[in-house]
Design a protein around this motif. Structure first.
Motif, PDB file in Angstrom:
ATOM      1  N   VAL A   2     -85.333  61.885 -17.368  1.00  0.00           N
ATOM      2  CA  VAL A   2     -84.781  61.468 -18.656  1.00  0.00           C
ATOM      3  C   VAL A   2     -83.258  61.470 -18.549  1.00  0.00           C
ATOM      4  O   VAL A   2     -82.674  62.375 -17.958  1.00  0.00           O
ATOM      5  CB  VAL A   2     -85.248  62.434 -19.772  1.00  0.00           C
ATOM      6  N   SER A   3     -82.637  60.446 -19.129  1.00  0.00           N
ATOM      7  CA  SER A   3     -81.173  60.319 -19.078  1.00  0.00           C
ATOM      8  C   SER A   3     -80.615  60.064 -20.475  1.00  0.00           C
ATOM      9  O   SER A   3     -81.273  59.473 -21.323  1.00  0.00           O
ATOM     10  CB  SER A   3     -80.768  59.142 -18.185  1.00  0.00           C
ATOM     11  N   TRP A   4     -79.369  60.489 -20.659  1.00  0.00           N
ATOM     12  CA  TRP A   4     -78.615  60.103 -21.856  1.00  0.00           C
ATOM     13  C   TRP A   4     -78.233  58.636 -21.673  1.00  0.00           C
ATOM     14  O   TRP A   4     -77.706  58.266 -20.627  1.00  0.00           O
ATOM     15  CB  TRP A   4     -77.328  60.907 -21.976  1.00  0.00           C
ATOM     16  N   VAL A   5     -78.458  57.809 -22.680  1.00  0.00           N
ATOM     17  CA  VAL A   5     -78.095  56.397 -22.597  1.00  0.00           C
ATOM     18  C   VAL A   5     -77.498  55.931 -23.916  1.00  0.00           C
ATOM     19  O   VAL A   5     -77.735  56.520 -24.971  1.00  0.00           O
ATOM     20  CB  VAL A   5     -79.295  55.501 -22.223  1.00  0.00           C
ATOM     21  N   CYS A  68     -82.052  59.697 -25.456  1.00  0.00           N
ATOM     22  CA  CYS A  68     -82.577  60.148 -24.167  1.00  0.00           C
ATOM     23  C   CYS A  68     -83.802  59.309 -23.872  1.00  0.00           C
ATOM     24  O   CYS A  68     -84.754  59.311 -24.658  1.00  0.00           O
ATOM     25  CB  CYS A  68     -82.974  61.618 -24.221  1.00  0.00           C
ATOM     26  N   LEU A  69     -83.756  58.590 -22.779  1.00  0.00           N
ATOM     27  CA  LEU A  69     -84.866  57.710 -22.420  1.00  0.00           C
ATOM     28  C   LEU A  69     -85.233  57.888 -20.957  1.00  0.00           C
ATOM     29  O   LEU A  69     -84.385  58.239 -20.130  1.00  0.00           O
ATOM     30  CB  LEU A  69     -84.485  56.245 -22.663  1.00  0.00           C
ATOM     31  N   PRO A  91     -82.444  68.710 -18.083  1.00  0.00           N
ATOM     32  CA  PRO A  91     -83.402  69.294 -17.144  1.00  0.00           C
ATOM     33  C   PRO A  91     -84.588  68.363 -16.937  1.00  0.00           C
ATOM     34  O   PRO A  91     -84.822  67.442 -17.725  1.00  0.00           O
ATOM     35  CB  PRO A  91     -83.836  70.590 -17.836  1.00  0.00           C
ATOM     36  N   ASP A  92     -85.336  68.592 -15.866  1.00  0.00           N
ATOM     37  CA  ASP A  92     -86.544  67.819 -15.629  1.00  0.00           C
ATOM     38  C   ASP A  92     -87.513  68.020 -16.785  1.00  0.00           C
ATOM     39  O   ASP A  92     -87.538  69.069 -17.416  1.00  0.00           O
ATOM     40  CB  ASP A  92     -87.226  68.259 -14.326  1.00  0.00           C
ATOM     41  N   SER A  93     -88.283  67.007 -17.064  1.00  0.00           N
ATOM     42  CA  SER A  93     -89.311  67.117 -18.097  1.00  0.00           C
ATOM     43  C   SER A  93     -90.679  67.152 -17.437  1.00  0.00           C
ATOM     44  O   SER A  93     -90.816  66.892 -16.257  1.00  0.00           O
ATOM     45  CB  SER A  93     -89.200  65.952 -19.083  1.00  0.00           C
ATOM     46  N   THR A 125     -93.350  60.450  -8.594  1.00  0.00           N
ATOM     47  CA  THR A 125     -92.647  60.956  -9.760  1.00  0.00           C
ATOM     48  C   THR A 125     -92.879  59.993 -10.904  1.00  0.00           C
ATOM     49  O   THR A 125     -93.227  58.832 -10.697  1.00  0.00           O
ATOM     50  CB  THR A 125     -91.138  61.100  -9.521  1.00  0.00           C
ATOM     51  N   LEU A 126     -92.657  60.449 -12.098  1.00  0.00           N
ATOM     52  CA  LEU A 126     -92.865  59.624 -13.281  1.00  0.00           C
ATOM     53  C   LEU A 126     -91.557  59.013 -13.735  1.00  0.00           C
ATOM     54  O   LEU A 126     -90.575  59.704 -13.911  1.00  0.00           O
ATOM     55  CB  LEU A 126     -93.467  60.464 -14.406  1.00  0.00           C
TER      56      LEU A 126
END
Length: 128
Positions: A2-5, A68-69, A91-93, A125-126
């Motif tokens: 997940v990233s801030w976008v 976050c997407l 962090p990882d989800s 990985t997802l």
């Protein structure tokens, strides 16, 4: 992952209140995003809250909020945000698969096995 976008045109200073496009309460990614900001005492506000990723994408595209997407939900015209904007790494989800007792049909068991087997490999990985 997940990233801030945000939209390419969205501007966010390192001390600005973060306007967020969020899914409803109970969403794990919402909790991850807001919890991460609260941990660093970064002010935030819900600029948009809706029931779908399409709604989040629309709010981000309009430049009204960051979000976050997952990588697969990042559209053209979006950019990743990070340290320059004062946002910490996320962090990882986790992915969880829940099945009810009544949903234990052979087909559901096969689907659950396929999903478990796929993600049991460290190579997979997802990226929704």
């Amino acid at each position: 992952m997940v990233s801030w976008v945000a939209a390419e045109s969205y501007r966010l200073g390192p001390r600005d209140t973060v306007s967020l496009a969020l899914l409803p309460l109970g969403c794990g990614i919402r909790t991850l995003a807001t919890g991460t900001l609260e941990k660093i005492k970064r002010p935030w506000r819900a600029a948009y809250c809706g029931p779908s990723v399409l709604g989040l994408q629309s709010a981000v595209s309009a430049g009204m909020a960051a979000s976050c997407l997952t990588q697969s939900a990042v559209l053209g015209g979006f950019r990743k945000l990070g340290a320059r904007e004062g946002l910490p790494a996320l962090p990882d989800s986790e992915l969880a698969l829940f099945t009810g007792r009544r949903a234990q049909s052979k087909l559901m068991q096969q689907l659950a096995a396929i999903v478990r087997d796929y993600f049991a490999s460290p190579a997979n990985t997802l990226s929704l």
